[in-house]
Design an enzyme around this catalytic site. Sequence first.
Site, mmCIF file in Angstrom:
data_model
loop_
_atom_site.group_PDB
_atom_site.id
_atom_site.type_symbol
_atom_site.label_atom_id
_atom_site.label_comp_id
_atom_site.label_asym_id
_atom_site.label_seq_id
_atom_site.Cartn_x
_atom_site.Cartn_y
_atom_site.Cartn_z
ATOM 1 N N SER A 1 0.856 -1.171 0.000
ATOM 2 C CA SER A 1 0.000 0.000 0.000
ATOM 3 C C SER A 1 0.899 1.229 0.000
ATOM 4 O O SER A 1 1.728 1.396 0.901
ATOM 5 C CB SER A 1 -0.879 -0.042 1.253
ATOM 6 O OG SER A 1 -1.675 1.108 1.348
ATOM 7 N N LYS B 1 -0.814 -0.851 -4.565
ATOM 8 C CA LYS B 1 -2.063 -0.140 -4.241
ATOM 9 C C LYS B 1 -1.706 1.313 -3.961
ATOM 10 O O LYS B 1 -0.876 1.587 -3.090
ATOM 11 C CB LYS B 1 -2.704 -0.791 -3.013
ATOM 12 C CG LYS B 1 -3.694 0.065 -2.233
ATOM 13 C CD LYS B 1 -4.455 -0.787 -1.230
ATOM 14 C CE LYS B 1 -4.701 -0.057 0.084
ATOM 15 N NZ LYS B 1 -5.372 -0.926 1.073
ATOM 16 N N LYS C 1 -2.814 4.982 -2.643
ATOM 17 C CA LYS C 1 -3.805 5.723 -1.877
ATOM 18 C C LYS C 1 -4.188 6.932 -2.712
ATOM 19 O O LYS C 1 -3.303 7.590 -3.281
ATOM 20 C CB LYS C 1 -3.197 6.169 -0.542
ATOM 21 C CG LYS C 1 -2.970 5.022 0.438
ATOM 22 C CD LYS C 1 -4.298 4.472 0.940
ATOM 23 C CE LYS C 1 -4.090 3.553 2.140
ATOM 24 N NZ LYS C 1 -5.368 3.038 2.652
ATOM 25 N N ASP D 1 -7.053 3.013 -3.350
ATOM 26 C CA ASP D 1 -7.822 3.028 -2.105
ATOM 27 C C ASP D 1 -8.078 4.474 -1.701
ATOM 28 O O ASP D 1 -7.136 5.233 -1.471
ATOM 29 C CB ASP D 1 -7.021 2.304 -1.003
ATOM 30 C CG ASP D 1 -7.802 2.168 0.300
ATOM 31 O OD1 ASP D 1 -8.975 2.597 0.355
ATOM 32 O OD2 ASP D 1 -7.224 1.623 1.273
ATOM 33 N N GLU E 1 -10.984 0.724 -3.988
ATOM 34 C CA GLU E 1 -11.310 0.365 -2.601
ATOM 35 C C GLU E 1 -11.983 1.533 -1.875
ATOM 36 O O GLU E 1 -11.463 2.655 -1.882
ATOM 37 C CB GLU E 1 -9.999 -0.041 -1.897
ATOM 38 C CG GLU E 1 -10.169 -0.578 -0.488
ATOM 39 C CD GLU E 1 -8.823 -0.997 0.125
ATOM 40 O OE1 GLU E 1 -7.836 -1.165 -0.626
ATOM 41 O OE2 GLU E 1 -8.764 -1.123 1.358
ATOM 42 N N ASP F 1 -13.932 -1.873 2.137
ATOM 43 C CA ASP F 1 -13.034 -2.095 3.273
ATOM 44 C C ASP F 1 -13.800 -1.655 4.525
ATOM 45 O O ASP F 1 -14.465 -2.476 5.176
ATOM 46 C CB ASP F 1 -11.731 -1.286 3.056
ATOM 47 C CG ASP F 1 -10.789 -1.282 4.248
ATOM 48 O OD1 ASP F 1 -11.133 -1.852 5.298
ATOM 49 O OD2 ASP F 1 -9.695 -0.697 4.157
ATOM 50 N N LYS G 1 -10.271 -7.536 6.830
ATOM 51 C CA LYS G 1 -9.324 -7.110 7.871
ATOM 52 C C LYS G 1 -9.835 -7.690 9.176
ATOM 53 O O LYS G 1 -10.895 -7.285 9.670
ATOM 54 C CB LYS G 1 -9.318 -5.581 7.996
ATOM 55 C CG LYS G 1 -8.336 -4.885 7.086
ATOM 56 C CD LYS G 1 -8.268 -3.407 7.385
ATOM 57 C CE LYS G 1 -7.610 -2.699 6.226
ATOM 58 N NZ LYS G 1 -7.758 -1.236 6.337
ATOM 59 N N GLY H 1 -4.480 -4.665 5.664
ATOM 60 C CA GLY H 1 -3.499 -4.469 6.730
ATOM 61 C C GLY H 1 -3.778 -3.193 7.491
ATOM 62 O O GLY H 1 -4.534 -2.328 7.031
HETATM 63 O O1 OSB Z 1 -7.435 1.442 4.183
HETATM 64 O O2 OSB Z 1 -6.320 -0.318 3.875
HETATM 65 C C1 OSB Z 1 -6.468 0.745 4.474
HETATM 66 C C2 OSB Z 1 -3.511 1.404 6.776
HETATM 67 C C3 OSB Z 1 -4.155 1.929 7.865
HETATM 68 C C4 OSB Z 1 -5.518 2.096 7.833
HETATM 69 C C5 OSB Z 1 -6.230 1.732 6.700
HETATM 70 C C6 OSB Z 1 -5.590 1.199 5.596
HETATM 71 C C7 OSB Z 1 -4.194 1.055 5.631
HETATM 72 C C8 OSB Z 1 -3.398 0.593 4.510
HETATM 73 C C9 OSB Z 1 -2.061 -0.020 4.820
HETATM 74 O O3 OSB Z 1 -3.713 0.751 3.349
HETATM 75 C C10 OSB Z 1 -2.127 -1.488 4.788
HETATM 76 C C11 OSB Z 1 -0.893 -2.154 5.347
HETATM 77 O O4 OSB Z 1 -0.839 -2.428 6.563
HETATM 78 O O5 OSB Z 1 0.007 -2.444 4.568
HETATM 79 MG MG MG Z 2 -8.521 0.402 2.718
#
Ligand code: OSB
Ligand code: MG
Length: 369
Positions: free
Chosen positions: A136, A162, A164, A189, A214, A239, A263, A291
């Site tokens: 991510s 992925k 953001k 995402d 996402e 999510d 998750k 994650g």
């Molecule tokens: O939206 O998936 C998410 C991290 C913290 C809170 C929400 C998200 C995330 C990530 C990181 O995208 C995922 C990771 O731990 O690699």
């Molecule tokens: Mg997410």
Amino acid sequence: MKIKEVEIRTIELPLVRPFRTSFGTQLERPLLLMKITTHEGAEGWAECVAMEAPLYSPEYMAGSQDVIERFLLPAIFEYGDIRPEEVAGALRPFLGHQMAKATIETAILDAQLKLDGISFGSYLGANKEEIDCGVSVGIANSIEALVEEVSQYVSDGYRRIKLKIEPGWDLEPVSVIRGLWPEIPLQVDANQAYTRNDIALLKKLDPFNLLLIEQPLDEHDVLGHAMLAAEVETPICLDESITSFEAARDALAMKATTVINIKPGRVGGYLESVRIHDLCVENGIPVWCGGMLETGIGRAANVALAALPGFTLPGDTSASSRFFTRDITNPFVMEEGRLRVPTGPGIGVDIDHDFIEEITTSRKMITAP
Ligand code: OSB
Ligand code: MG
């Protein structure tokens, strides 16, 4: 299993680089760790994935600690001799707080599996020895900085990227990264940063051959996701909206999601995660493991879950080095874009007690009455 005592610590781990999403920027990962000790002589560990502030979900670290101490642990103590499969039922009278509940269930499960000599993966139903890793990538300060970071991950071997996104950081970064890596599995995402008025904008992502978008809309706007899914070609993946088996079932029935990010913390634990996995397998819906910037403790359990047959897309199950220079367990090291599923009893990792002690910001012992 009878719990003797529970240790609750807060720790703070520095991040290798700031992690920026549509809801904020994190410079370090503060989190809650739980260790339970049982009368049978077993130890079980778990981490609570709640973040410091309620920006991703309503749960937050201090709130999770409070509900654990004030309501959840007393209910578990009162239950007496307990099996991991009975934890969710014992905690059901207390509404919400899935991340706090997941912490307790996971610690009890770890202790029980260590006593039984069974690994998390075997218990949950894993059928793979290793899993594909995605990564991510946070919102960057510039397109150049993003390209540099993605190049690093691609050369590390990550099998899926992925990005953001948020309004103002969407079409350009996606088109640049897709242009440079035409074949790499790519997804985005938004962490709820768009509204129903952005459907035309999100449709412009269609030409980039993304695996999925996402959680573009508010977590409560499941119908809005269904409306969006009917308009865009790119699959929509929920999510934040998926907080339970029932939420997953209903979102699928509404056609609001055609892929699901599971998750474990968000849905109340690994057992609920398996129920959602099974539902998705029955419905032909691919799932992947999300994650929450986990340490090796949470990562170990996530990697075991991601080895179940329905997890057909690479998850945000990255190497420890993605977030931390030093992990609190033996690190998860990626080889050819994959992580090995631990095979030892319970979560199957070695705890680095000295390092945990070094980064502990508070510690509390709770003894069962
Ligand atoms: O939206 O998936 C998410 C991290 C913290 C809170 C929400 C998200 C995330 C990530 C990181 O995208 C995922 C990771 O731990 O690699
Ligand atoms: Mg997410």
